[in-house]
Scaffold this motif. Structure first.
Motif, short mmCIF file in Angstrom:
data_model
loop_
_atom_site.label_atom_id
_atom_site.label_comp_id
_atom_site.label_asym_id
_atom_site.label_seq_id
_atom_site.Cartn_x
_atom_site.Cartn_y
_atom_site.Cartn_z
N VAL A 199 4.22 2.83 -3.62
CA VAL A 199 5.32 3.58 -4.26
C VAL A 199 5.27 3.34 -5.78
O VAL A 199 5.41 4.29 -6.57
CB VAL A 199 6.69 3.14 -3.70
N LEU A 200 5.05 2.08 -6.16
CA LEU A 200 5.00 1.77 -7.60
C LEU A 200 3.83 2.50 -8.27
O LEU A 200 3.98 3.09 -9.35
CB LEU A 200 4.86 0.25 -7.80
N SER A 201 2.68 2.48 -7.58
CA SER A 201 1.51 3.16 -8.11
C SER A 201 1.80 4.66 -8.27
O SER A 201 1.48 5.26 -9.31
CB SER A 201 0.34 2.92 -7.15
N ALA A 211 -1.81 4.63 2.25
CA ALA A 211 -2.81 4.09 1.32
C ALA A 211 -2.82 2.57 1.25
O ALA A 211 -3.80 1.97 0.86
CB ALA A 211 -2.61 4.66 -0.07
N SER A 212 -1.73 1.93 1.59
CA SER A 212 -1.69 0.50 1.36
C SER A 212 -0.98 -0.20 2.51
O SER A 212 -0.12 0.37 3.16
CB SER A 212 -0.92 0.25 0.05
N ASP A 213 -1.38 -1.47 2.74
CA ASP A 213 -0.67 -2.24 3.76
C ASP A 213 0.66 -2.72 3.20
O ASP A 213 1.51 -3.19 3.94
CB ASP A 213 -1.53 -3.40 4.25
N ARG A 214 0.84 -2.63 1.89
CA ARG A 214 2.13 -2.95 1.28
C ARG A 214 2.67 -1.67 0.64
O ARG A 214 2.33 -1.35 -0.52
CB ARG A 214 1.96 -4.03 0.23
N PRO A 215 3.50 -0.91 1.37
CA PRO A 215 3.90 0.42 0.89
C PRO A 215 4.60 0.40 -0.46
O PRO A 215 4.46 1.35 -1.23
CB PRO A 215 4.86 0.91 1.98
N TYR A 257 -3.17 -3.35 -5.58
CA TYR A 257 -2.36 -2.15 -5.83
C TYR A 257 -3.27 -0.94 -5.61
O TYR A 257 -4.32 -0.86 -6.25
CB TYR A 257 -1.83 -2.12 -7.27
N PRO A 258 -2.93 -0.03 -4.68
CA PRO A 258 -3.83 1.09 -4.43
C PRO A 258 -3.85 2.07 -5.60
O PRO A 258 -2.80 2.38 -6.17
CB PRO A 258 -3.23 1.75 -3.18
#
Lengths: 499, 144
Positions: A167-169, A159-163, A431-432
């Motif tokens: 994870v936080l989401s 989902a994100s280029d910053r995993p 943030y996704p």
């Protein structure tokens, strides 16, 4: 087979056909508006379906879903402004074709390719979903626990280029999933005394907030009133590509449809990924790869057939296992739940008629958007003339009234608006939102099945590795975790070699 | 504020909330607290990872897209006004007023156009939700 005929009877009633037509037109309009996603379209339609019979409700949601993915191609080709992220790859060749005066052909090819991909994925859905649901009946709490973890791991990875942000989401979604009365002990958890939270954080207000209310903010807040351009002009010229062009693209259409269906089945991998993979494969196999990006019909065909093939693929894990693969299917889960249908194997036993009605309606929706699309799509670009700051308040009102209509609770409306603000800033700060929503859906499944597994196995964690099915799923989780790390390592290695 | 600074602030705030969830979970009876502890711990770890990542990052920091604070404030006030008026004065007083104000001030439409859209859209909402779906929308003072 009897169920299929019953479902066919349901789909062919005048009311169902009218619902299908309205859903298709609404989906095409939503998809063609840059900034309005398929997820938002389906989320906005859920409150409208509240008082509908379940089969009509699912027909409407299905029609909006498939036609909005197609609708995104119109503005991608005519304005180089993809209506949805699924059509970004379409713009690469579609817009140069439109500039060269072949916009009509590009739209025709996009329509035919979307039809091909969509129908292919529905056939795959009909072929795979029922047998898979039979396999799912053999699933115990251990398998469901690992399956939920698999869904979370893949959505976070892709989902994100910053995993870590993903994870936080997801972690926030899991914490929110804990809110309410505990299913095992009846203890209140994080309710702060609000009786509205005893059943947990309601899913639909969160979905509508994150995807629709936040979009209303996105359209109204920027100077100049949003993202719409209003540059589009109705096209003239040939509506369909020549037969030899279609024949030339047949192999690409088939390959892209297969890719789209497979990518759709994988949780977390969205339509844009499928269309880019297919576009690259089409270029790799083409005898004239240098023409890609400069106005090649095969590029449009690859991208559009793949993104529409995803629609059926994503519904396979959603309907059979109850694991939503992306944000749209997460919204779909909400739609099913409010009509008393719990996604999972029971859909193909207890609610088989309604489920097959949905599947057949997807088939018809594909044909319907192709027929109306060939006629309407060149004029559909007119909708982009609506300024964002005019559209935004209307979306907000639909979201507010729709959320209230779900349970007649003002609390839900405040919740949707609060999540709208959260979603607005999440998007700005990259943030996704999808992992949060998927975690909110998968959280209760994960918790109930984990605790049930632990009670059965007396807190022996090896129970997850001693059953063949759960062991297989564990290996899939390991693969899902290892694959992004491996690709990142390869990327680092190749860049260091080049350096 | 740069994105890295925002990430650090978000991580500290969300991390504190996740830590609170962990502490509360540890105090729950039976195994009711197991899942909050797991989810909270995951959140705390992710927050720690984000903070460390922003401190170690070698690529240049970025600014978030600019936000038109004045429009954002006006829009938020409009939304709060809509919700407040819906409860107090009734839905069909609040909707046209909200549309009129937001279309005029944010959409920069002329008064007649804004008024026409506001009335027409409110009528559509009435038709769909009250007439067709029989949703008892908040009536506020209108009911009194």
């Amino acid at each position: 087979m009897d169920v299929l005929f019953l479902a066919l009877g349901n789909v062919l009633t005048p009311m169902a056909l009218l619902t299908l037509l309205l859903g298709t037109l609404a989906g095409m309009a939503i998809g063609s508006l840059p900034g309005l996603s398929s997820t938002m379209g389906v989320a906005l339609c859920i409150p409208i379906t509240f008082s509908m019979p379940p089969d009509l409700a699912l027909i409407l949601l299905g029609a909006v879903y498939v036609s909005s993915v197609y609708g995104g191609s119109v503005t991608a080709i005519l304005l180089r402004t993809p209506g949805t992220d699924a059509s970004i790859a379409t713009a690469l060749d579609g817009y140069p074709l439109a500039e060269a005066g072949r916009g009509g052909e590009a739209l025709g090819m996009a329509t035919l390719a979307s039809l091909f991909g969509g129908l292919f994925s529905v056939v795959v859905l009909i072929a795979i979903a029922p047998p898979l649901s039979t396999v799912a009946l053999a699933f115990g709490p251990q398998e469901y626990t690992i399956l939920a973890i698999f869904g979370l791991v893949t959505i976070v990875g892709v989902a994100s280029d910053r995993p870590l942000k993903g994870v936080l989401s997801a972690a926030v979604g899991l914490v929110l999933a804990c809110v309410g009365l505990d299913a095992f002990t009846g203890m209140q958890r994080f309710t702060f005394g609000y009786s509205e939270l005893f059943d947990g954080v309601p899913l639909l207000p969160v979905l509508i907030g994150l995807f629709s209310v936040s979009q209303a903010f996105n359209l109204c807040v920027p100077e100049g009133g949003g993202v719409l351009t209003g540059k589009g002009q109705p096209l003239k010229g040939r509506r369909l590509p020549l037969w030899h062009d279609i024949r030339r693209c047949l192999r690409t259409l088939l390959r892209s449809s297969v890719i789209g269906s497979i990518v759709g089945i994988l949780p977390g991998a969205g339509t844009s990924i499928a269309s880019f993979i297919s576009y690259n494969e089409a270029r790799r196999h083409s005898p004239t790869p240098e023409r890609f990006g400069k106005g090649e019909l095969e590029g449009v065909a690859a991208s559009e057939s793949a993104n529409n093939a995803v629609t059926g693929g994503t519904l396979i894990p959603t309907l059979t296992l109850g694991i939503p693969g992306n944000a749209v299917t997460a919204v779909f889960v909400g739609g099913l739940t409010i009509h008393g249908m719990i996604p999972g194997p029971s859909l193909f036993t207890q609610h088989a008629e309604t489920t097959y009605t949905l599947i057949l309606s997807l088939f018809l929706a594909n044909i319907l958007f192709a027929v109306t699309g060939l006629w309407l799509c060149r004029y559909l670009v007119v909708v982009t003339k609506v300024p964002g700051a005019v559209l935004g308040p209307m979306i907000l009102i639909f979201s507010v009234i729709g959320t209230y209509a779900l349970r007649n609770e003002v609390f839900d409306v405040w919740l949707a608006v609060a999540f709208g603000v959260v979603g607005f800033f999440m998007e700005r700060w990259r943030y996704p939102a999808a992992p949060l929503v998927i975690a909110l859906i998968l959280g209760p499944i994960l918790e109930v099945n984990f605790r049930r597994s632990m009670q059965i196995a007396h807190w022996d964690l090896t129970t997850f590795f001693t059953r063949p099915l759960s062991l297989t799923l564990c290996l899939l989780v390991v693969l899902a975790l290892a694959y992004p790390l491996w690709t990142q390592w390869r990327r680092c290695r190749s860049s260091s070699v080049q350096h | 504020m740069t994105l890295d600074t925002i990430d650090r602030c978000v991580a500290v705030l969300v991390g504190a909330m996740c830590a609170a969830a962990v502490v509360t979970g540890l105090g729950m009876r039976g195994d009711a607290g197991v899942f909050p502890v797991i989810a909270g711990t995951l959140g705390v770890l992710a927050c720690a990872g984000i903070v460390l990542g922003t401190l170690r990052r070698r690529i240049p920091d970025e600014l978030p897209p600019p936000l038109a604070w004045q429009r954002f404030t006006v829009w938020c006030l409009c939304v709060l006004g809509l919700l407040g008026l819906m409860i107090m004065a009734g839905t069909f007083v609040a909707l046209p007023l909200f549309l009129l104000v937001s279309l005029r001030w944010l959409g920069h439409l002329r008064w007649p156009a804004a008024l026409a859209i506001a009335v027409a859209f409110s009528a559509v909402i009435y038709g769909v939700f009250v007439y067709l779906l029989s949703v008892p929308l908040p009536a506020g003072w209108l009911a009194g």
